[in-house]
Design a protein around this motif. Structure first.
Motif, short mmCIF file in Angstrom:
data_model
loop_
_atom_site.label_atom_id
_atom_site.label_comp_id
_atom_site.label_asym_id
_atom_site.label_seq_id
_atom_site.Cartn_x
_atom_site.Cartn_y
_atom_site.Cartn_z
N MET A 41 1.01 -2.18 1.93
CA MET A 41 0.21 -3.40 2.02
C MET A 41 -1.14 -3.13 2.69
O MET A 41 -2.17 -3.69 2.30
CB MET A 41 0.97 -4.48 2.82
CG MET A 41 2.00 -5.22 2.01
SD MET A 41 1.32 -6.00 0.51
CE MET A 41 0.06 -7.06 1.21
N GLU A 42 -1.14 -2.26 3.68
CA GLU A 42 -2.40 -1.92 4.35
C GLU A 42 -3.37 -1.25 3.36
O GLU A 42 -4.58 -1.49 3.39
CB GLU A 42 -2.12 -0.99 5.53
CG GLU A 42 -1.36 -1.68 6.67
CD GLU A 42 -0.92 -0.71 7.75
OE1 GLU A 42 -1.22 0.50 7.60
OE2 GLU A 42 -0.28 -1.15 8.72
N ILE A 43 -2.81 -0.39 2.50
CA ILE A 43 -3.66 0.28 1.50
C ILE A 43 -4.17 -0.73 0.49
O ILE A 43 -5.36 -0.72 0.12
CB ILE A 43 -2.86 1.39 0.79
CG1 ILE A 43 -2.55 2.52 1.78
CG2 ILE A 43 -3.64 1.94 -0.41
CD1 ILE A 43 -1.64 3.60 1.22
N ILE A 44 -3.29 -1.63 0.03
CA ILE A 44 -3.67 -2.60 -1.01
C ILE A 44 -4.77 -3.53 -0.50
O ILE A 44 -5.65 -3.95 -1.27
CB ILE A 44 -2.42 -3.41 -1.45
CG1 ILE A 44 -1.47 -2.49 -2.23
CG2 ILE A 44 -2.81 -4.61 -2.31
CD1 ILE A 44 -0.12 -3.11 -2.52
N ILE A 49 -5.98 -1.55 -6.26
CA ILE A 49 -4.91 -0.80 -6.92
C ILE A 49 -4.63 -1.40 -8.30
O ILE A 49 -4.55 -2.63 -8.46
CB ILE A 49 -3.61 -0.82 -6.07
CG1 ILE A 49 -3.89 -0.24 -4.68
CG2 ILE A 49 -2.50 -0.06 -6.78
CD1 ILE A 49 -4.35 1.19 -4.68
N ASP A 50 -4.46 -0.53 -9.29
CA ASP A 50 -4.17 -0.99 -10.66
C ASP A 50 -2.68 -0.97 -10.98
O ASP A 50 -2.16 -1.87 -11.63
CB ASP A 50 -4.92 -0.11 -11.68
CG ASP A 50 -6.41 -0.17 -11.48
OD1 ASP A 50 -7.01 0.87 -11.14
OD2 ASP A 50 -6.99 -1.26 -11.66
N ILE A 51 -1.99 0.09 -10.52
CA ILE A 51 -0.56 0.21 -10.79
C ILE A 51 0.16 0.54 -9.48
O ILE A 51 -0.24 1.43 -8.73
CB ILE A 51 -0.27 1.31 -11.84
CG1 ILE A 51 -0.97 1.00 -13.16
CG2 ILE A 51 1.23 1.45 -12.08
CD1 ILE A 51 -0.79 2.07 -14.22
N THR A 65 10.05 -7.34 -0.92
CA THR A 65 9.10 -8.07 -0.06
C THR A 65 7.68 -7.67 -0.40
O THR A 65 6.77 -8.52 -0.46
CB THR A 65 9.40 -7.79 1.42
OG1 THR A 65 10.76 -8.11 1.71
CG2 THR A 65 8.47 -8.59 2.32
N LEU A 66 7.48 -6.38 -0.62
CA LEU A 66 6.15 -5.88 -0.97
C LEU A 66 5.65 -6.55 -2.27
O LEU A 66 4.50 -7.01 -2.33
CB LEU A 66 6.18 -4.36 -1.15
CG LEU A 66 4.93 -3.70 -1.72
CD1 LEU A 66 3.72 -3.92 -0.81
CD2 LEU A 66 5.16 -2.21 -1.94
N ILE A 67 6.53 -6.62 -3.26
CA ILE A 67 6.14 -7.22 -4.54
C ILE A 67 5.78 -8.69 -4.36
O ILE A 67 4.78 -9.18 -4.91
CB ILE A 67 7.28 -7.06 -5.56
CG1 ILE A 67 7.48 -5.58 -5.90
CG2 ILE A 67 6.99 -7.85 -6.84
CD1 ILE A 67 8.74 -5.30 -6.68
N GLN A 68 6.58 -9.40 -3.56
CA GLN A 68 6.32 -10.83 -3.32
C GLN A 68 4.98 -11.04 -2.62
O GLN A 68 4.22 -11.95 -2.97
CB GLN A 68 7.46 -11.42 -2.49
CG GLN A 68 8.78 -11.50 -3.26
CD GLN A 68 9.94 -11.90 -2.38
OE1 GLN A 68 9.86 -11.85 -1.13
NE2 GLN A 68 11.06 -12.27 -3.00
N VAL A 75 -3.59 -10.72 -6.70
CA VAL A 75 -4.35 -9.56 -7.19
C VAL A 75 -3.69 -9.07 -8.49
O VAL A 75 -2.48 -9.24 -8.68
CB VAL A 75 -4.38 -8.42 -6.15
CG1 VAL A 75 -5.22 -8.83 -4.96
CG2 VAL A 75 -2.99 -8.01 -5.72
N ASN A 76 -4.49 -8.50 -9.34
CA ASN A 76 -3.99 -8.06 -10.65
C ASN A 76 -3.47 -6.62 -10.55
O ASN A 76 -4.19 -5.66 -10.82
CB ASN A 76 -5.10 -8.16 -11.70
CG ASN A 76 -4.58 -7.90 -13.09
OD1 ASN A 76 -3.38 -8.04 -13.35
ND2 ASN A 76 -5.47 -7.50 -13.99
#
Length: 508
Positions: A41-44, A49-51, A65-68, A75-76
């Motif tokens: 999450m810190e990186i995102i 990020i694309d993928i 949890t990360l996906i949620q 973000v796309n």
């Protein structure tokens, strides 16, 4: 370049996936890694990020949890989930709108690449490797259509759809572009692609170009005005010159092979009209001829005149046969038929009669036998005339040698007097002042044997006489009849007599 984030708390798995992606998509992705959801999450938050490729079970913040949280950020990011067997059903149930795929651990390389490629397609990725792979597949499959004589239209339609050929509701043309400047096939293709991009920009995808198996550029396009555009753009080119042969408009993709065949037929007319830059099938499809119009009788008369003193009449007859105005009006099929008749009645006929001894004269025939080995009509005509006149002179010489047997008598006498020397065909032909090739053919006709075998017989006959009547040693007799090497003498003697020189002496 796209950015992919790989998230897994197991270092070996994380680094393994990173290595696989890096090797397969080296020029496509910038790769980032994280050991759990919190680090991800810190990186995102810092990087677009694309993928996202993420494990499910991780410390601190797990994959679900990360996906949620990513989905809440609006973000796309396209998500690919990794999961073990134990939590697979849980992961499956948790998949939401932005999750593109889920993979079981241990990660299968091909499944991972398939998932990533699927995401790239959805993203509309336009990366070089993907384009190269698509071009290679499309080129291979389209050449399969063009070269397969037995392919049916349903199969053509299936292959076109498989290779993502665009639909052409208003029809399309097939254009074969032939380089006239010696440029490499791939360079010609790149130059055409450049012109297409310059004219159509993003719409270039509707104009398919590739190299066929004959190293020409094949262009499939819905734009009938494109051919004049290409011609105009290349007018001032110093190093890139093209000839274009264009089919009629085709309505359905299953007619692709028919369109290519039409363009191929139009391409043949470059032979008759070398200065033309563009020939369309619709302008030549009506050209035809009747068999009775072919100058077969005249070609047959030429074959009869070969070797006579009618040099001027020969050339005049050839000039009448190669009547450019008549040929260009009746079409390339008429020209092809003339070439076949010349091969049949002149070249093939005399080659079969004269055999291998005339190979020097006919070494050009492998080229002259196919008119498309020449750049145009005029080059082919001059090559045919040259070979006919060479053959004419050859036959005259052969007849001359036959008519005056003193040449052969002189040659035979010279061989009988000099067989013990280093004798060969060139020496004897020079002695009697007759062309090497002519003499070789005539000698065989006159003696019933080729030169080498004839000399062997004379030498061995003399050796047999010396073996019976003298006390010379075997190797001395070999030298006396022309063999400096005693092993060669013994081999030739055994070849002709069936026994060695020593055995012959003991029996006689």
């Amino acid at each position: 370049m796209y950015k992919v984030l790989i998230v897994d708390d197991e270092k070996n798995i994380r680094l393994g996936i990173q290595a696989m992606v890096k090797r397969e998509f080296a020029d496509v992705f910038e790769i980032l890694v994280a050991s759990d959801g919190q680090e991800a999450m810190e990186i995102i938050k810092q990087e677009p990020i694309d993928i996202l490729i993420t494990d499910i079970k991780m410390p601190r913040v797990d994959g679900i949890t990360l996906i949620q949280e990513v989905q809440e950020m609006k973000v796309n990011i396209s998500v690919i989930i990794l999961s073990g067997h134990d939590d697979f059903e849980y992961a499956k149930a948790a998949i939401k709108s932005n999750v593109k795929d889920y993979l079981l651990k241990p990660v299968n390389r091909s499944e991972l690449f398939q998932s990533i490629n699927k995401v790239l397609e959805e993203l509309g990725a336009d990366y070089e490797k993907g384009l190269e792979q698509l071009d290679e597949l499309r080129t291979s499959q389209l050449n399969l259509i063009l070269l397969n004589q037995n392919i049916d239209e349903d199969e053509i339609q299936r292959i076109c759809l498989k290779t993502n050929l665009p639909e052409y509701p208003d029809g399309y043309y097939v254009d074969i572009l032939v380089s006239k400047s010696g440029m490499e096939p791939i360079e010609s293709l790149h130059r055409i692609k450049y012109l297409l991009e310059k004219r159509y920009g993003q719409e270039t995808k509707h104009h398919i170009s590739f190299n066929d198996k004959y190293d020409n550029v094949v262009l499939i396009t819905p734009d009938g005005s494109l051919f004049d555009y290409i011609t105009e753009k290349l007018k001032d080119e110093k190093y890139f010159h093209l000839f274009q042969a264009v089919s009629e408009k085709q309505v359905e993709l299953k007619k692709l092979k028919e369109g290519y065949n039409q363009a191929s037929q139009a391409k043949k007319y470059q032979f008759l009209f070398p200065r033309c830059q563009l020939i369309q099938y619709e302008n030549i499809k009506g050209k035809h001829f009747e068999r009775e119009e072919l100058p077969e009788d005249m070609i047959y008369k030429i074959s009869n005149m070969l070797g006579t003193g009618r040099d001027k009449e020969l050339k005049y007859s050839l000039l009448n046969i190669f009547d450019y105005e008549k040929i260009s009006s009746l079409g390339i099929g008429y020209m092809e038929a003339i070439g076949e008749l010349i091969n049949k009645h002149i070249f093939d006929s005399f080659f079969n009669k004269l055999g291998e001894e005339s190979i020097e004269i006919f070494k050009l025939y492998s080229k002259v036998g196919d008119m498309y080995n020449y750049k145009d009509f005029h080059d082919y005509y001059y090559a045919v005339e040259d070979l006919v006149m060479r053959l004419h002179e050859y036959v005259k010489q052969v007849k001359s040698v036959y008519s005056d047997q003193k040449y052969m008598g002189k040659a035979i006498k010279y061989i009988e007097e000099n067989f013990h020397t280093d004798l060969n065909l060139a020496v004897v032909s020079n002695y009697i002042s007759v062309n090497y090739s002519y003499f070789s053919h005539t000698f065989k006709e006159f003696t019933g044997s080729n030169f080498v075998d004839y000399v062997k017989k004379i030498r061995i006959n003399e050796a047999k006489k010396l073996l019976k009547e003298t006390d010379y040693k075997v190797f001395e007799i070999g030298e006396m009849v022309g063999y400096k090497n005693s092993k060669q003498f013994a081999r030739v003697f055994r070849e002709l007599e069936g026994i060695s020189p020593k055995e012959f002496r003991s029996q006689n």
